[in-house]
Motif scaffolding. Structure first.
Motif, mmCIF file in Angstrom:
data_model
loop_
_atom_site.group_PDB
_atom_site.id
_atom_site.type_symbol
_atom_site.label_atom_id
_atom_site.label_comp_id
_atom_site.label_asym_id
_atom_site.label_seq_id
_atom_site.Cartn_x
_atom_site.Cartn_y
_atom_site.Cartn_z
ATOM 1 N N ARG A 1 0.838 -1.207 0.000
ATOM 2 C CA ARG A 1 0.000 0.000 0.000
ATOM 3 C C ARG A 1 0.873 1.257 0.000
ATOM 4 O O ARG A 1 0.578 2.232 -0.701
ATOM 5 C CB ARG A 1 -0.928 -0.006 1.212
ATOM 6 C CG ARG A 1 -1.989 -1.120 1.193
ATOM 7 C CD ARG A 1 -2.937 -1.016 2.376
ATOM 8 N NE ARG A 1 -3.718 -2.236 2.516
ATOM 9 C CZ ARG A 1 -3.532 -3.175 3.464
ATOM 10 N NH1 ARG A 1 -2.579 -2.983 4.385
ATOM 11 N NH2 ARG A 1 -4.279 -4.250 3.502
ATOM 12 N N THR A 2 1.932 1.243 0.786
ATOM 13 C CA THR A 2 2.858 2.380 0.839
ATOM 14 C C THR A 2 3.534 2.590 -0.510
ATOM 15 O O THR A 2 3.645 3.722 -1.003
ATOM 16 C CB THR A 2 3.930 2.145 1.917
ATOM 17 O OG1 THR A 2 3.287 2.035 3.197
ATOM 18 C CG2 THR A 2 4.935 3.293 1.950
ATOM 19 N N LEU A 3 3.967 1.486 -1.123
ATOM 20 C CA LEU A 3 4.634 1.569 -2.422
ATOM 21 C C LEU A 3 3.688 2.074 -3.503
ATOM 22 O O LEU A 3 4.076 2.856 -4.370
ATOM 23 C CB LEU A 3 5.198 0.202 -2.802
ATOM 24 C CG LEU A 3 6.384 -0.263 -1.953
ATOM 25 C CD1 LEU A 3 6.660 -1.742 -2.185
ATOM 26 C CD2 LEU A 3 7.617 0.574 -2.266
ATOM 27 N N LEU A 4 2.441 1.647 -3.435
ATOM 28 C CA LEU A 4 1.451 2.112 -4.407
ATOM 29 C C LEU A 4 1.280 3.626 -4.298
ATOM 30 O O LEU A 4 1.229 4.331 -5.317
ATOM 31 C CB LEU A 4 0.116 1.404 -4.190
ATOM 32 C CG LEU A 4 -1.010 1.776 -5.172
ATOM 33 C CD1 LEU A 4 -0.642 1.390 -6.601
ATOM 34 C CD2 LEU A 4 -2.322 1.104 -4.763
ATOM 35 N N ALA A 5 1.231 4.132 -3.080
ATOM 36 C CA ALA A 5 1.100 5.580 -2.878
ATOM 37 C C ALA A 5 2.318 6.309 -3.431
ATOM 38 O O ALA A 5 2.198 7.387 -4.024
ATOM 39 C CB ALA A 5 0.919 5.887 -1.393
ATOM 40 N N GLN A 6 3.501 5.720 -3.285
ATOM 41 C CA GLN A 6 4.725 6.348 -3.775
ATOM 42 C C GLN A 6 4.769 6.404 -5.302
ATOM 43 O O GLN A 6 5.444 7.255 -5.879
ATOM 44 C CB GLN A 6 5.945 5.591 -3.249
ATOM 45 C CG GLN A 6 6.157 5.755 -1.744
ATOM 46 C CD GLN A 6 7.273 4.881 -1.207
ATOM 47 O OE1 GLN A 6 7.908 4.115 -1.948
ATOM 48 N NE2 GLN A 6 7.525 4.972 0.093
ATOM 49 N N MET A 7 4.058 5.515 -5.958
ATOM 50 C CA MET A 7 4.020 5.523 -7.420
ATOM 51 C C MET A 7 3.287 6.735 -7.975
ATOM 52 O O MET A 7 3.419 7.063 -9.159
ATOM 53 C CB MET A 7 3.342 4.246 -7.952
ATOM 54 C CG MET A 7 4.156 2.990 -7.812
ATOM 55 S SD MET A 7 3.303 1.585 -8.574
ATOM 56 C CE MET A 7 3.759 0.274 -7.456
ATOM 57 N N ALA A 8 2.518 7.407 -7.139
ATOM 58 C CA ALA A 8 1.724 8.545 -7.597
ATOM 59 C C ALA A 8 2.526 9.837 -7.679
ATOM 60 O O ALA A 8 2.047 10.830 -8.228
ATOM 61 C CB ALA A 8 0.531 8.746 -6.665
ATOM 62 N N GLN A 9 3.766 9.845 -7.157
ATOM 63 C CA GLN A 9 4.530 11.087 -7.115
ATOM 64 C C GLN A 9 5.008 11.516 -8.505
ATOM 65 O O GLN A 9 5.112 10.696 -9.424
ATOM 66 C CB GLN A 9 5.712 10.955 -6.158
ATOM 67 C CG GLN A 9 6.666 9.828 -6.475
ATOM 68 C CD GLN A 9 7.633 9.580 -5.326
ATOM 69 O OE1 GLN A 9 8.336 10.486 -4.890
ATOM 70 N NE2 GLN A 9 7.676 8.351 -4.829
ATOM 71 N N ASP A 10 5.272 12.798 -8.641
ATOM 72 C CA ASP A 10 5.674 13.368 -9.929
ATOM 73 C C ASP A 10 7.098 12.978 -10.318
ATOM 74 O O ASP A 10 7.436 12.958 -11.502
ATOM 75 C CB ASP A 10 5.561 14.904 -9.895
ATOM 76 C CG ASP A 10 4.111 15.360 -9.792
ATOM 77 O OD1 ASP A 10 3.230 14.603 -10.250
ATOM 78 O OD2 ASP A 10 3.874 16.456 -9.251
#
Length: 248
Positions: A120-129
């Motif tokens: 879940r944490t990694l998925l959120a990190q994929m959203a960064q610019d």
């Protein structure tokens, strides 16, 4: 000619066959190679394999894809001049689709809450610019799923498949051109994989992973098809600007 059987890299066998055709005058300099569909029929391989062979020939400077016209021979060569370009992006991605689909299915039955929390944490990190950081999170996401199987060989294989993409000159050429799938697609596709793992569903996890990597193959096909168009457009604009300067 059927290349479905036998060892070796399929795209490389096609490159060698085309090089032989160029060398013996079947396709002289300035001539157009057969259409992609004709080549898939001749060699009995998939579109990605033909596309990979054409990119390999472009990297050698022997052919050029021209907007709306096809692929043309720029220079003659011999088989002896052929250099191994290593494994291509389509080949790697297809292997990943087969392996990681099964890895996800196994992970769905073995994964624990701490591992799901990391995903879940990694998925959120994929959203960064920051695309480099997003790519790193993407890589870690896939390896973390492999780690959930508890099998060291599987973990090593998934890691090696991922990193192989940038050790291979041919794969790197395609992937640099392609860029990423885009943040929206990356989030949606990895989100489906995560949801299947959270549901502990091997069938859904396998399907979500395979669909994601099949989508990546489609993306690579689209990008390599349009790359030649963009290059032709840029070259045309450059020639027009040069003509305009000379006309002043």
């Amino acid at each position: 000619m059927n290349m479905a059987e036998g060892g070796g890299k399929l795209y490389r066998k096609i490159v060698q066959a085309i090089l032989a055709d160029i060398a013996d005058g079947t396709f002289p300099v300035g001539s157009r190679l057969p259409a992609e569909r004709d080549l898939t029929d001749r060699f009995q391989v998939s579109r990605p394999t033909i596309r990979e062979a054409m990119i390999a020939l472009e990297m050698k400077g022997l052919v050029e894809a021209r907007k709306g016209s096809g692929v043309f021979v720029l220079a003659a060569s011999t088989i002896d001049e052929d250099k191994e370009l290593d494994i291509g992006a389509f080949e790697i991605t297809e292997a990943r689709r087969l392996l990681e689909g099964e890895v996800a299915a196994v992970a769905a039955t073995e994964i624990n809450e701490a591992q799901l929390a990391e995903l879940r944490t990694l998925l959120a990190q994929m959203a960064q610019d920051d695309n480099t950081a997003a790519e790193a999170a993407d890589r870690r996401f896939h390896i973390a799923i492999a780690e959930a199987t508890g099998n060291a060989v599987i973990i090593s294989a998934v890691t090696d498949f991922w990193d192989m993409r940038f050790r291979s000159p041919l794969a790197r050429e395609v992937l640099v051109k392609a860029g990423s799938l885009g943040t929206e697609s990356r989030m949606a596709e990895h989100g489906r994989i995560l949801a299947a793992l959270e549901a502990r569903s091997p069938v859904d996890a396998r399907t979500a992973m395979r669909d994601h990597l099949a989508r990546l193959i489609d993306h690579l096909l689209d990008v390599t098809e349009t790359e030649a168009v963009e290059r032709a457009r840029a070259e045309t604009n450059q020639r027009r600007r040069a003509l305009a300067r000379r006309s002043v």
